[in-house]
Design a protein around this motif. Structure first.
Motif, PDB file in Angstrom:
ATOM      1  N   LYS A   1      55.135  19.041  22.286  1.00  0.00           N
ATOM      2  CA  LYS A   1      55.520  17.087  21.946  1.00  0.00           C
ATOM      3  C   LYS A   1      56.483  17.089  20.426  1.00  0.00           C
ATOM      4  O   LYS A   1      56.024  18.777  19.796  1.00  0.00           O
ATOM      5  CB  LYS A   1      54.133  17.114  21.512  1.00  0.00           C
ATOM      6  N   CYS A   2      57.156  16.198  20.632  1.00  0.00           N
ATOM      7  CA  CYS A   2      58.093  16.235  19.394  1.00  0.00           C
ATOM      8  C   CYS A   2      57.799  15.060  18.384  1.00  0.00           C
ATOM      9  O   CYS A   2      56.720  14.242  18.873  1.00  0.00           O
ATOM     10  CB  CYS A   2      59.524  16.289  19.657  1.00  0.00           C
ATOM     11  N   GLY A   3      58.140  15.107  17.284  1.00  0.00           N
ATOM     12  CA  GLY A   3      57.843  13.919  16.179  1.00  0.00           C
ATOM     13  C   GLY A   3      58.469  12.466  17.262  1.00  0.00           C
ATOM     14  O   GLY A   3      57.953  11.713  16.496  1.00  0.00           O
ATOM     15  N   CYS A   4      59.519  12.430  17.521  1.00  0.00           N
ATOM     16  CA  CYS A   4      60.438  11.493  17.803  1.00  0.00           C
ATOM     17  C   CYS A   4      59.634  10.862  19.017  1.00  0.00           C
ATOM     18  O   CYS A   4      60.059   9.925  19.655  1.00  0.00           O
ATOM     19  CB  CYS A   4      62.020  12.137  17.977  1.00  0.00           C
ATOM     20  N   GLY A   5      58.805  11.799  19.671  1.00  0.00           N
ATOM     21  CA  GLY A   5      57.629  10.632  20.586  1.00  0.00           C
ATOM     22  C   GLY A   5      58.133  11.351  21.783  1.00  0.00           C
ATOM     23  O   GLY A   5      57.709  11.717  23.047  1.00  0.00           O
TER      24      GLY A   5
ATOM     25  N   GLY B   1      69.295  17.589  17.818  1.00  0.00           N
ATOM     26  CA  GLY B   1      67.591  19.046  17.467  1.00  0.00           C
ATOM     27  C   GLY B   1      67.349  17.650  18.709  1.00  0.00           C
ATOM     28  O   GLY B   1      65.645  17.859  18.658  1.00  0.00           O
ATOM     29  N   HIS B   2      67.607  16.930  19.449  1.00  0.00           N
ATOM     30  CA  HIS B   2      65.963  15.853  20.075  1.00  0.00           C
ATOM     31  C   HIS B   2      67.569  16.446  21.517  1.00  0.00           C
ATOM     32  O   HIS B   2      66.823  14.766  22.311  1.00  0.00           O
ATOM     33  CB  HIS B   2      65.531  14.546  19.609  1.00  0.00           C
ATOM     34  N   VAL B   3      67.918  16.946  21.463  1.00  0.00           N
ATOM     35  CA  VAL B   3      68.630  17.200  22.667  1.00  0.00           C
ATOM     36  C   VAL B   3      66.738  17.659  23.889  1.00  0.00           C
ATOM     37  O   VAL B   3      67.046  19.142  22.775  1.00  0.00           O
ATOM     38  CB  VAL B   3      69.728  18.268  22.509  1.00  0.00           C
TER      39      VAL B   3
ATOM     40  N   GLY C   1      59.963  18.515  24.527  1.00  0.00           N
ATOM     41  CA  GLY C   1      60.933  19.386  24.820  1.00  0.00           C
ATOM     42  C   GLY C   1      61.847  19.733  24.593  1.00  0.00           C
ATOM     43  O   GLY C   1      63.436  20.110  23.978  1.00  0.00           O
ATOM     44  N   CYS C   2      62.288  18.840  23.089  1.00  0.00           N
ATOM     45  CA  CYS C   2      63.306  18.700  22.638  1.00  0.00           C
ATOM     46  C   CYS C   2      63.533  19.884  20.915  1.00  0.00           C
ATOM     47  O   CYS C   2      62.970  20.838  21.210  1.00  0.00           O
ATOM     48  CB  CYS C   2      62.822  17.546  21.067  1.00  0.00           C
ATOM     49  N   LEU C   3      64.869  19.927  21.256  1.00  0.00           N
ATOM     50  CA  LEU C   3      65.287  21.403  20.887  1.00  0.00           C
ATOM     51  C   LEU C   3      64.998  21.978  19.162  1.00  0.00           C
ATOM     52  O   LEU C   3      64.407  23.239  19.315  1.00  0.00           O
ATOM     53  CB  LEU C   3      66.413  21.501  20.721  1.00  0.00           C
TER      54      LEU C   3
HETATM   55 ZN   LIG Z   1      62.500  14.790  19.926  1.00  0.00          ZN
END
Ligand SMILES: [Zn+2]
Length: 297
Positions: free
Chosen positions: A155-159, A145-147, A162-164
């Motif tokens: 923006k992804c919740g992981c910081g 999910g975070h590739v 462009g994460c999948l």
């Molecule tokens: Zn992410």
């Protein structure tokens, strides 16, 4: 309470408040387990406790940065359970557990190489290669999910950006749909805070252009992520699970087409994308139980 054949004998549910301390929560769950065992007046032998939890680490038995609880520290989950119940306790993240569940109790019984993808609020995944769930050196392998699939993307919740999962998840498709409505100047009562991805599904089956396009774009992004992931372990099957996967052909048809298009030629026409064989409401339970049965030799 699940036996070796994957039959669920007893189920229970407890309310969790984000403010419960780890010690209290685990004590409450342990008490429930003991009650169940007592009610069966010891006709069963408890082999172990399997736990699927977001950010659960198989090697350390701990949960760090628990997404739904206000826990500041790294929590020694398996140790706390062992203290309360005194049987083997195994922990991993929820997507890994579901992948094992697919292998023991679902469609992947004879499949040694597969990817398991959960399409929920985010995108979770478990990777099985050579018949083994891949944990990696630190227990955190398989975060597909975070590739990053779009440089400087959403923006992804992981910081990161462009994460999948910012494209291929319930949250992702809602964002895509909202963008399409805005760009095409369509007035709609759609509210991403209130409506789920099922709202977009219902519009799509009625033929609404933006909804169909939202599924097509989601399928394209997911296909890109999956086609890249194939290069690492050369899976035979990719299983999809979760709310968004229940959209069926509206998602699967474009997904399979884009996937074949994006694949490196040596992988073409031999990897199938299927819906998980785990019953939707029981996947988490069977996944957690498989952590124990998988190691019971
Ligand atoms: Zn992410």
């Amino acid at each position: 309470l699940v036996d070796k054949e994957g039959i669920i004998h007893v189920r229970g549910r407890i309310d969790t408040s984000p403010n419960l301390s780890p010690e209290n929560l685990i004590e409450v769950i342990s008490t429930e387990i003991k009650k169940v065992l007592h009610s069966l007046s010891n006709q069963v032998v408890l082999k172990g406790v399997g736990i699927g939890a977001p950010n659960g680490n198989y090697f350390t038995g701990t949960v760090k940065f628990a997404p739904n609880m206000n826990w500041k520290e790294e929590v020694k989950v398996t140790k706390l359970f062992y203290k309360n119940i005194g049987v083997k306790t195994v922990l991993t993240n929820d997507a890994n557990a579901a992948a094992l569940g697919e292998m023991l109790f679902g469609k992947a019984k004879n499949i040694r190489d597969f990817l398991f993808i959960t399409l929920g609020t985010g995108l979770g995944s478990g990777i099985v290669a050579n018949g083994q769930l891949i944990y990696g050196h630190d227990g955190f392998a398989g975060e597909l999910g975070h590739v990053v699939i779009v440089q400087n993307g959403r923006k992804c919740g992981c910081g990161r950006q462009g994460c999948l999962e910012t494209y291929a998840s319930a949250t992702g498709i809602k964002k895509t749909y909202q963008e399409l409505l805005t760009v095409n100047n369509v007035s709609s009562d759609f509210n991403p805070e209130v409506h789920g991805s099922i709202y977009i599904y219902e519009k799509a089956i009625r033929g609404e252009k933006e909804a169909i396009e939202a599924f097509d774009y989601t399928a394209r992004m997911l296909a890109l992520g999956l086609s890249n992931s194939v290069a690492y372990t050369s899976p035979q099957v990719i299983y999809l699970f979760g709310g968004l996967s229940q959209a069926g052909e509206i998602l699967l048809k474009p997904l399979r087409a884009y996937f074949e298009e994006y694949l490196l030629n040596i992988y073409r026409n031999k990897i199938s994308i299927e819906i998980s064989g785990l019953p939707h409401s029981d996947a988490a339970i069977l996944g957690a139980a498989s952590l124990i049965w998988n190691e019971d030799n």
